[in-house]
Design an enzyme around this catalytic site. Structure first.
Site, PDB file in Angstrom:
ATOM      1  N   GLY A 117       4.774  -0.486  13.668  1.00 49.91           N
ATOM      2  CA  GLY A 117       4.355   0.842  13.238  1.00 49.91           C
ATOM      3  C   GLY A 117       3.704   0.823  11.874  1.00 49.91           C
ATOM      4  O   GLY A 117       3.738  -0.179  11.160  1.00 49.91           O
ATOM      5  N   HIS A 167       4.285  -2.630  -5.001  1.00 49.22           N
ATOM      6  CA  HIS A 167       3.244  -3.095  -5.943  1.00 49.22           C
ATOM      7  C   HIS A 167       1.858  -3.157  -5.293  1.00 49.22           C
ATOM      8  O   HIS A 167       0.866  -3.341  -5.968  1.00 49.22           O
ATOM      9  CB  HIS A 167       3.635  -4.447  -6.595  1.00 49.22           C
ATOM     10  CG  HIS A 167       3.541  -5.640  -5.702  1.00 49.22           C
ATOM     11  ND1 HIS A 167       3.625  -6.923  -6.194  1.00 49.22           N
ATOM     12  CD2 HIS A 167       3.366  -5.760  -4.362  1.00 49.22           C
ATOM     13  CE1 HIS A 167       3.511  -7.783  -5.192  1.00 49.22           C
ATOM     14  NE2 HIS A 167       3.351  -7.105  -4.080  1.00 49.22           N
TER      15      HIS A 167
HETATM   16  C1  SAM Z   1       3.098  -8.093   0.193  1.00 50.42           C
HETATM   17  S1  SAM Z   1       3.688  -8.101   1.804  1.00 50.42           S
HETATM   18  C2  SAM Z   1       5.452  -8.262   1.550  1.00 50.42           C
HETATM   19  C3  SAM Z   1       6.129  -8.812   2.765  1.00 50.42           C
HETATM   20  C4  SAM Z   1       7.644  -8.961   2.663  1.00 50.42           C
HETATM   21  N1  SAM Z   1       8.299  -7.716   2.379  1.00 50.42           N
HETATM   22  C5  SAM Z   1       8.007 -10.034   1.661  1.00 50.42           C
HETATM   23  O1  SAM Z   1       8.504  -9.731   0.576  1.00 50.42           O
HETATM   24  O2  SAM Z   1       7.820 -11.230   1.991  1.00 50.42           O
HETATM   25  C6  SAM Z   1       3.498  -6.430   2.327  1.00 50.42           C
HETATM   26  C7  SAM Z   1       3.906  -6.171   3.768  1.00 50.42           C
HETATM   27  O3  SAM Z   1       3.723  -4.767   4.051  1.00 50.42           O
HETATM   28  C8  SAM Z   1       3.146  -4.648   5.346  1.00 50.42           C
HETATM   29  N2  SAM Z   1       2.389  -3.386   5.442  1.00 50.42           N
HETATM   30  C9  SAM Z   1       1.288  -3.033   4.724  1.00 50.42           C
HETATM   31  N3  SAM Z   1       0.878  -1.804   5.094  1.00 50.42           N
HETATM   32  C10 SAM Z   1       1.730  -1.378   6.054  1.00 50.42           C
HETATM   33  C11 SAM Z   1       1.842  -0.176   6.807  1.00 50.42           C
HETATM   34  N4  SAM Z   1       0.968   0.826   6.634  1.00 50.42           N
HETATM   35  N5  SAM Z   1       2.844  -0.066   7.713  1.00 50.42           N
HETATM   36  C12 SAM Z   1       3.730  -1.080   7.881  1.00 50.42           C
HETATM   37  N6  SAM Z   1       3.684  -2.248   7.184  1.00 50.42           N
HETATM   38  C13 SAM Z   1       2.692  -2.388   6.283  1.00 50.42           C
HETATM   39  C14 SAM Z   1       2.227  -5.866   5.428  1.00 50.42           C
HETATM   40  O4  SAM Z   1       1.857  -6.145   6.751  1.00 50.42           O
HETATM   41  C15 SAM Z   1       3.076  -6.943   4.785  1.00 50.42           C
HETATM   42  O5  SAM Z   1       3.911  -7.562   5.716  1.00 50.42           O
END
Ligand code: SAM
Length: 346
Positions: A237, A257
């Protein structure tokens, strides 16, 4: 400036000017397999043997190895007029690809995608916004969309990098607060499930739902979780639009961030609404000092956020403002060695 002070200043200037050379040497030696070879070989090896085993020129390998000695990735001893090379602890732990805590994938992302993107930093500073269309060669509705739609294997490289980092700070993060009274967890933007696995190994009676974008969940299911990880489930989602799974605790690790303040409040408000009374949110981020003078790794990351996302690194008070605006209370922060933990309650 006194003469010794000037010598120090020149040394600092040189180190910083060539910092990208250090980064490339570290990644190249890891990528070529130098540290794996030396980890597997029980005895130190000559540069000629290393070059032969890794299929490189002896001349080039010797230059690379000598630089790795200077950078303390390798140690060198002389025996019978020959230089013999072996790994230091940092190489065995983090630089060998086959090490359990290897940061190879994190270095690969930095080297192959962040490093070329840095040429657009001045544009980011001038315009005050990310340059993802240039950095990733494809434009999307946001940075993560560009990354997911890129055909260059970037999405998998990014996920590998995120995954690798948890080996550095995962256990420490889980110990920051007693979270044992939160058995039902939703890791929002939980990516590969690395954080979820850490949570379950620390709190074995818990279950974790990972909410992430469909393309990311597909990759995570195919590459990072196995049927043995039965306490982990995925929910595909968009966290700005789709229903938020029920949980006692929402984890937002390295997510806020990426986003501008308004989007952070929007997301946190959605989590607050979904959260049970007494439940909470755990934010994992590098937190800037209140005077914004450091830590330097945090300031560097904030520049990367400018280049690649619409977000930035923030101070503790700035996180408090965002969390309070969404309705969260009892905000506590624990400074950890690399990333920091912030726990807030509904
Ligand atoms: C910088 S990564 C951090 C991943 C993880 N939490 C970690 O610390 O290893 C940001 C995560 O947010 C997810 N993400 C970004 N936009 C999103 C959205 N609109 N809905 C759901 N997930 C999202 C990305 O796919 C990614 O997996």
């Amino acid at each position: 400036m006194s003469a010794p002070e000037q010598a120090d200043a020149v040394e600092i200037l040189f180190q910083h000017q060539y910092a990208f050379v250090i980064s490339k040497i570290m990644f190249t030696a890891s990528d070529l397999g130098v540290f794996d070879l030396l980890m597997e070989s029980k005895a130190p090896l000559t540069s000629v043997t290393i070059a032969e085993r890794l299929g490189t020129s002896p001349f080039g390998m010797e230059r690379l190895l000598e630089a790795c000695v200077g950078l303390k990735f390798l140690q060198m001893e002389r025996k019978d007029n020959q230089a013999l090379y072996g790994n230091t602890d940092i190489a065995n732990l983090y630089l060998a690809k086959s090490s359990l805590k290897s940061q190879y994938h994190s270095m690969k992302f930095t080297s192959e995608f962040v490093y070329p993107g840095m040429q657009y930093l001045a544009d980011s500073v001038r315009e005050g916004k990310s340059q993802t269309d240039r950095v990733y060669g494809i434009s999307g509705k946001d940075w993560i969309d560009s990354l997911n739609r890129s055909k260059s294997g970037l999405q998998k490289t990014f996920m590998d990098a995120m995954h690798a980092n948890w080996h550095l700070f995962g256990r420490e993060m889980m110990a920051a607060f007693d979270l044992s009274h939160f058995p039902l967890v939703c890791d929002v933007g939980g990516c590969t499930g690395a954080c979820a696995k850490e949570y379950i190994s620390f709190y074995p009676n818990s279950t974790v739902t990972i909410l992430d974008l469909p393309e990311v969940v597909e990759q995570a299911n195919n590459h990072y979780v196995s049927p043995q990880d039965h306490q982990i489930t995925f929910y595909k989602g968009d966290f700005f639009k789709d229903p938020i799974p029920e949980a006692d605790l929402y984890i937002l690790a390295r997510v806020l961030h990426d986003w501008a303040d308004e989007k952070c409040v929007q997301l946190l408000t959605r989590l607050h609404k979904a959260c049970k009374p007494g439940g909470g949110v755990l934010v994992v981020e590098m937190v800037l000092s209140e005077d914004r003078k450091g830590p330097v790794r945090c300031q560097l990351h904030s520049v990367l956020m400018l280049l690649l996302t619409e977000g930035q690194e923030r101070t503790s008070s700035e996180y408090n403002v965002l969390l309070s605006a969404a309705g969260f209370k009892e905000i506590q922060q624990k400074k950890m060695s690399f990333y920091d933990a912030i726990l807030a309650r509904k």
